[in-house]
Design an enzyme around this catalytic site. Structure first.
Site: not given
Ligand code: AMP
Length: 192
Positions: A129, A135, A90, A14, A147
């Site tokens: 990654r 991260r 989400r 994404k 996740r």
């Molecule tokens: P991402 O960068 O989208 O993979 O997000 C990394 C982490 O941030 C996720 O595993 C969640 O812990 C948190 N996170 C990101 N976006 C959301 C969301 N819309 N709702 C809840 N937690 C989020």
């Protein structure tokens, strides 16, 4: 305005695709994950709270996430020709909040574009990654698998939410970055 939700499990690509699309279509890219990481880096109150969830691979609570997203939209809407929402919504509560927020701004989601990738490919991509992303949530296979599990338990249901509005479009997320961009652009061009 064109507003899209770029959807898919962790590691679907994404963020990579959003970077390309935002310049092609002149859209504002909001990644809630990026905003959380920015706050973690700057040790804000929001960052400290979010970190406790992110490190485990769990979702940050809806209320906190929705307030943050809403503030990001308010900051940018005056000069925006549309949005790419990446990693948001989400949960169903987030999707409902997004609809409401956009309605207040006299706009709406045009499509959810979902990148479809098999689980084992996701795990491989995220471990790869993790070697360079810095991260913590990419470095540990158990966290990665959590996740993905959270995605299926809490997020995947949103396919249905957008299907009911006739807005869901699935795209094959396996191939070269360029090939996948072209598949998404085909969908984007059909929305205009
Ligand atoms: P991402 O960068 O989208 O993979 O997000 C990394 C982490 O941030 C996720 O595993 C969640 O812990 C948190 N996170 C990101 N976006 C959301 C969301 N819309 N709702 C809840 N937690 C989020």
């Amino acid at each position: 305005m064109i507003n899209i939700v770029l959807f898919g499990p962790p590691g679907a690509g994404k963020g990579t695709q959003a970077e390309k699309l935002k310049s092609t279509y002149n859209l504002v890219h909001i990644s809630t994950g990026d905003v959380f990481r920015f706050n973690i880096k700057n040790e804000t109150e929001l960052g400290i709270l979010a970190k406790s969830y992110i490190d485990k691979g769990a979702l940050v609570p809806d209320e906190v996430t929705i307030d943050m997203l809403s503030a990001e939209v308010d900051k940018t809407i005056a000069s925006s020709q549309g949005y790419i929402f990446d990693g948001f919504p989400r949960t169903e509560a987030q999707a409902e909040a997004l609809d409401k927020l956009l309605k207040e701004k006299n706009t709406q989601i045009d499509a959810m574009i979902a990148l479809e990738v098999e689980d084992e490919v996701l795990v491989e991509r995220l471990l790869e990654r993790g070697k360079t992303s810095g991260r913590a949530d990419d470095a540990d296979e158990a966290v990665i698998r959590n996740r993905i599990k959270v995605y299926y338990n809490e997020t995947a249901i949103l396919k249905h939410f957008y299907e009911q509005q006739n807005k869901y479009v699935g795209v094959d997320g396996v191939g070269s970055i360029e090939e996948i961009t072209q598949r998404i652009e085909k969908v984007m061009n059909s929305l205009k």
